[in-house]
Design a protein around this motif. Structure first.
Motif, PDB file in Angstrom:
ATOM      1  N   LYS A  58       0.806  -1.217   0.000  1.00 22.86           N
ATOM      2  CA  LYS A  58       0.000   0.000   0.000  1.00 22.86           C
ATOM      3  C   LYS A  58       0.840   1.269   0.000  1.00 22.86           C
ATOM      4  O   LYS A  58       0.543   2.217  -0.722  1.00 22.86           O
ATOM      5  CB  LYS A  58      -0.930   0.008   1.223  1.00 22.86           C
ATOM      6  CG  LYS A  58      -2.090  -0.955   1.129  1.00 22.86           C
ATOM      7  CD  LYS A  58      -2.878  -1.006   2.428  1.00 22.86           C
ATOM      8  CE  LYS A  58      -3.476   0.338   2.781  1.00 22.86           C
ATOM      9  NZ  LYS A  58      -4.306   0.280   4.004  1.00 22.86           N
TER      10      LYS A  58
ATOM     11  N   ASP B 238      -3.740  -6.609   2.506  1.00 20.33           N
ATOM     12  CA  ASP B 238      -2.901  -5.429   2.258  1.00 20.33           C
ATOM     13  C   ASP B 238      -2.240  -4.940   3.542  1.00 20.33           C
ATOM     14  O   ASP B 238      -1.058  -4.574   3.559  1.00 20.33           O
ATOM     15  CB  ASP B 238      -3.745  -4.300   1.648  1.00 20.33           C
ATOM     16  CG  ASP B 238      -3.809  -4.390   0.133  1.00 20.33           C
ATOM     17  OD1 ASP B 238      -2.870  -4.939  -0.464  1.00 20.33           O
ATOM     18  OD2 ASP B 238      -4.797  -3.920  -0.444  1.00 20.33           O
TER      19      ASP B 238
ATOM     20  N   THR C 254      -3.397  -2.051  -5.414  1.00 21.89           N
ATOM     21  CA  THR C 254      -2.551  -3.180  -5.028  1.00 21.89           C
ATOM     22  C   THR C 254      -3.020  -4.448  -5.734  1.00 21.89           C
ATOM     23  O   THR C 254      -4.132  -4.524  -6.251  1.00 21.89           O
ATOM     24  CB  THR C 254      -2.582  -3.426  -3.508  1.00 21.89           C
ATOM     25  OG1 THR C 254      -3.896  -3.882  -3.139  1.00 21.89           O
ATOM     26  CG2 THR C 254      -2.234  -2.166  -2.732  1.00 21.89           C
TER      27      THR C 254
END
Length: 352
Positions: free
Chosen positions: A113, A223, A184
């Motif tokens: 991220k 993430d 992502t």
């Protein structure tokens, strides 16, 4: 050159109502002219797309890039839908290239991220922006990083996370616009599956929506875990480097002490005793894990630990889904039963 299919077949293919089309004040002849003009300009758009693709592929932290040039039929469909939404909008053969800003679509994926900030800076340093950058996020996400980088945060009802840019490009005489989407890998996986499942028929299906929401939370938690693992790796590398310096300094101090012992005016036996004691000095023990429990690390790890509770949410979420299934089977008795989700286990499996 390929021709646009007839109006009746087009409306049936793309589920467009005749009444809605009539309200747009568009004519099929005008749309056919746009269609033919677009086919002539497609090679220029391909050149622009490849140029943008190459530039993005070289940027730091970019994992992968893919692009597409919008299909001519999909362009006509989008023009109609834009005019249905806003009949006053002017989209003609002379304006469609600037009014439809995603004729070129670019998807940029990255691993962690926090890498987005570097990619964001590279994009705004490379191209002029036609519009403000939109940062789509899920309810509850931290918006500060977007605001700090002059993006407009916009909450998405389906939990979609992606940063959208509309850039100007002109590798040939034709000035074009392109939409760049940055996200992502985990968010890409979720959005692709979400899109494949929801469209075109199950947009409002409560059963699918419930589980896709849980899937969205799992992608977000993945993430977060990626950020934690990256930070942990960097932290351990720093400790390892600090430890190496300490060992090097200790070895140098030991050599200096050994040289000083040899210069002492004492007996050889006493010198050997001092050298033996010096050699027995243990290397300093560094508790690698003790330094991890700072507030920053604790917050990251706690966020991931909390995300594991999502597995419990699956079972909780199953209750309303079970009721939906019961009502559906009353209406259609032949429907197969919905099996409850299995509880996730974090225990290692035994090898067979």
């Amino acid at each position: 050159m390929a021709q646009l299919i007839d109006q009746v077949a087009f409306f049936e293919k793309y589920n467009i109502k005749e009444e809605d089309f009539s309200n747009t004040k568009l004519t099929w002849e005008e749309l056919s002219n746009i269609y033919n003009d677009y086919l002539k300009k497609t090679p220029h758009l391909e050149e622009a797309a490849i140029s943008i693709f190459r530039s993005l592929s070289k940027m730091p932290h970019v994992h992968s890039v893919r692009y597409r040039v919008k299909d001519a039929e999909h362009l006509i469909e989008k023009i109609i839908r834009k005019k249905v939404e806003n009949p006053k909008r002017e989209i003609t053969i002379t304006t469609y290239l600037t009014e439809i800003t995603d004729l070129i679509g670019i998807r940029v994926l990255h691993l962690f991220k926090e890498e987005w900030v570097t990619i964001h800076q590279s994009i705004i340093d490379t191209w002029n922006l036609k519009e403000a950058v939109i940062a789509y996020h899920r309810a509850g996400d931290d918006k500060n990083i977007f605001e700090e980088n002059k993006c407009i945060p916009k909450e998405h009802k389906s939990g979609y996370r992606s940063i959208h840019y509309i850039i100007e490009s002109q590798p040939t005489k034709l000035r074009t616009y392109a939409e760049i989407q940055v996200r992502t890998i985990f968010e890409e996986a979720w959005s692709e599956i979400d899109h494949a499942v929801r469209y075109p028929y199950d947009m409002d299906n409560p059963l699918l929506s419930q589980y896709l929401l849980i899937f969205n939370r799992l992608a977000g938690s993945a993430d977060e875990m990626g950020v934690f693992i990256l930070s942990l790796r960097n932290h351990l590398k720093k400790i390892q480097a600090d430890n190496a310096i300490i060992i090097q300094e200790k070895e140098e101090a030991t050599r200096q002490l050994q040289a000083a012992i040899k210069q002492l005016k004492i007996s050889e036996k006493e010198k050997k005793n001092l050298e033996a004691k010096l050699n027995n000095i243990q290397k300093p023990e560094i508790d690698t894990w003790a330094s991890i429990s700072t507030p920053e690390w604790l917050n990251s790890f706690t966020a991931f630990n909390n995300s594991l509770n999502i597995f419990n949410e699956i079972n909780t979420a199953y209750k309303p889904v079970q009721e939906i299934g019961r009502l559906a089977r009353i209406a259609q008795p032949n429907l197969p039963p919905i099996l409850p989700p299995q509880k996730a286990s974090l225990k290692p499996q035994k090898k067979k």
